[in-house]
Write a protein that holds these residues in place. Structure first.
Motif, mmCIF file in Angstrom:
data_model
loop_
_atom_site.group_PDB
_atom_site.id
_atom_site.type_symbol
_atom_site.label_atom_id
_atom_site.label_comp_id
_atom_site.label_asym_id
_atom_site.label_seq_id
_atom_site.Cartn_x
_atom_site.Cartn_y
_atom_site.Cartn_z
ATOM 1 N N CYS A 180 0.836 -1.204 0.000
ATOM 2 C CA CYS A 180 0.000 0.000 0.000
ATOM 3 C C CYS A 180 0.865 1.246 0.000
ATOM 4 O O CYS A 180 0.615 2.203 -0.737
ATOM 5 N N SER A 210 3.916 1.747 -1.012
ATOM 6 C CA SER A 210 4.616 2.062 -2.267
ATOM 7 C C SER A 210 3.612 2.562 -3.309
ATOM 8 O O SER A 210 3.915 3.467 -4.090
ATOM 9 N N TYR A 211 2.407 2.010 -3.267
ATOM 10 C CA TYR A 211 1.395 2.469 -4.199
ATOM 11 C C TYR A 211 1.033 3.929 -3.920
ATOM 12 O O TYR A 211 0.897 4.744 -4.829
ATOM 13 N N LYS A 265 3.668 6.223 -5.087
ATOM 14 C CA LYS A 265 3.680 6.387 -6.527
ATOM 15 C C LYS A 265 2.559 7.315 -6.983
ATOM 16 O O LYS A 265 2.748 8.206 -7.791
ATOM 17 N N LYS A 266 1.387 7.095 -6.395
ATOM 18 C CA LYS A 266 0.227 7.826 -6.880
ATOM 19 C C LYS A 266 0.059 9.199 -6.230
ATOM 20 O O LYS A 266 -0.615 10.068 -6.767
ATOM 21 N N VAL A 303 -5.484 8.433 -3.729
ATOM 22 C CA VAL A 303 -5.702 7.005 -3.474
ATOM 23 C C VAL A 303 -7.054 6.790 -2.803
ATOM 24 O O VAL A 303 -7.415 7.510 -1.878
ATOM 25 N N ASP A 336 -9.028 1.335 -4.477
ATOM 26 C CA ASP A 336 -7.738 1.101 -5.130
ATOM 27 C C ASP A 336 -6.913 0.116 -4.335
ATOM 28 O O ASP A 336 -6.373 -0.858 -4.879
ATOM 29 N N LEU A 353 -5.696 -3.666 -5.084
ATOM 30 C CA LEU A 353 -4.269 -3.896 -5.145
ATOM 31 C C LEU A 353 -3.863 -5.100 -4.323
ATOM 32 O O LEU A 353 -3.069 -5.947 -4.774
#
Lengths: 111, 179
Positions: free
Chosen positions: A61, A63-64, A67-68, A73, A77, A81
């Motif tokens: 979560c 790292s996501y 990134k986003k 988020v 999502d 994931l």
């Protein structure tokens, strides 16, 4: 005349449609009512934390999110994931223990 | 013993296990989402980035070379206004009545009202001058030309003195008549 006067009659209930609760539903109700579902959940949560599964998921979560961007988020999502990875990465012994418990419950529920 | 029932059971168990796992996954996702939104996660890289930016901004503000580029006299405040370093509104001093600039008011008051040496002298001189004005009322009467020509000169307070040379207030007076 009000529109509500012409609305279709309220259905009398599931019995009219012949829908009996499925086996699954019965068991679910039994699980919840007996409190076993709660116990199983707690057990599973504990095991997953102990084996590091939860940390893995949190890392995914994080790292996501990085990134986003924090504000882009949604919970959805993250759920999408984690779900495939999460299901696949449960350790076998954890799964075995839980399945064992569930099976014994089903037997004791005398179905 | 194995049979359709057992398979059913196994299938059911797996299904139930799947349900439990899904619930837990949603919980974890929700928790991570909350942490992300509230910024509770000590994500080092992000924080480093933010700290770097804030340090940059701070440096820009504190940089001396920067302020020398802009006019050092006129600093711009958050509304974009500039103020001269000395306040320029003009007031009348309530003590001496002069017109003073607001920025110079405090030092002026100090001098005018008595913190300084000169001001205090000014005050005492003027007050003793006022006192003397009132106290000289009695000595003035001894100067009257109508003092008697006898050897004893009487003072206004009635005390006789020898040869009239000395007065009780200590001022020396030449006697009106010669002995």
């Amino acid at each position: 005349m009000k529109h509500s006067v012409n609305r279709p009659p309220t259905p009398d209930g599931a019995e009219d449609q012949g829908n009996e609760p499925t086996l699954q539903e019965i068991i679910n109700i039994k699980l919840i009512e007996s409190g076993e579902k709660e116990s199983l959940m707690e057990l599973l949560r504990e095991r997953l934390i102990e084996c590091g599964w939860k940390d893995e998921m949190k890392a995914l979560c994080r790292s996501y999110v990085k990134k986003k961007g924090r504000n882009n988020v949604t919970v959805d999502d993250l759920v999408h994931l984690i779900t495939p990875k999460g299901r696949a990465s449960v350790p076998d012994f954890v799964k075995a223990e839980l399945l064992q418990r569930i099976r014994s419950f089903l037997m004791s529920a005398a179905l | 013993m194995s049979g359709p029932n057992e398979d059913n059971n196994t299938q059911l168990s797996s299904h139930i296990f799947g349900d439990l796992l899904d619930s837990i996954i949603v919980d974890v996702a929700s928790e991570c989402h909350r942490i992300a939104k509230l910024g509770l996660d000590r994500n080092l890289e992000e924080e480093e980035e933010e700290m770097r930016l804030s340090a940059q901004a701070r440096a820009r503000v504190a940089d001396p070379s920067n302020s020398s580029e802009t006019n050092t006299k006129y600093v711009v405040d958050i509304f974009g206004q500039t103020h001269p370093s000395v306040a320029t509104e003009i007031f009348e001093c309530m003590n001496c009545g002069r017109s003073i600039a607001a920025g110079r008011f405090a030092p002026h008051l100090e001098k005018c009202m008595g913190k300084g040496r000169k001001a205090r002298l000014k005050v005492t001189r003027s007050s003793t001058a006022a006192q003397n004005r009132y106290s000289r009322g009695s000595p003035v009467s001894t100067y009257s030309p109508y003092s008697n020509s006898t050897s004893t000169n009487r003072l206004s307070n009635g005390t006789p003195s020898v040869a009239g040379e000395e007065y009780s207030n200590g001022t020396y007076e030449e006697p009106w008549n010669k002995t």
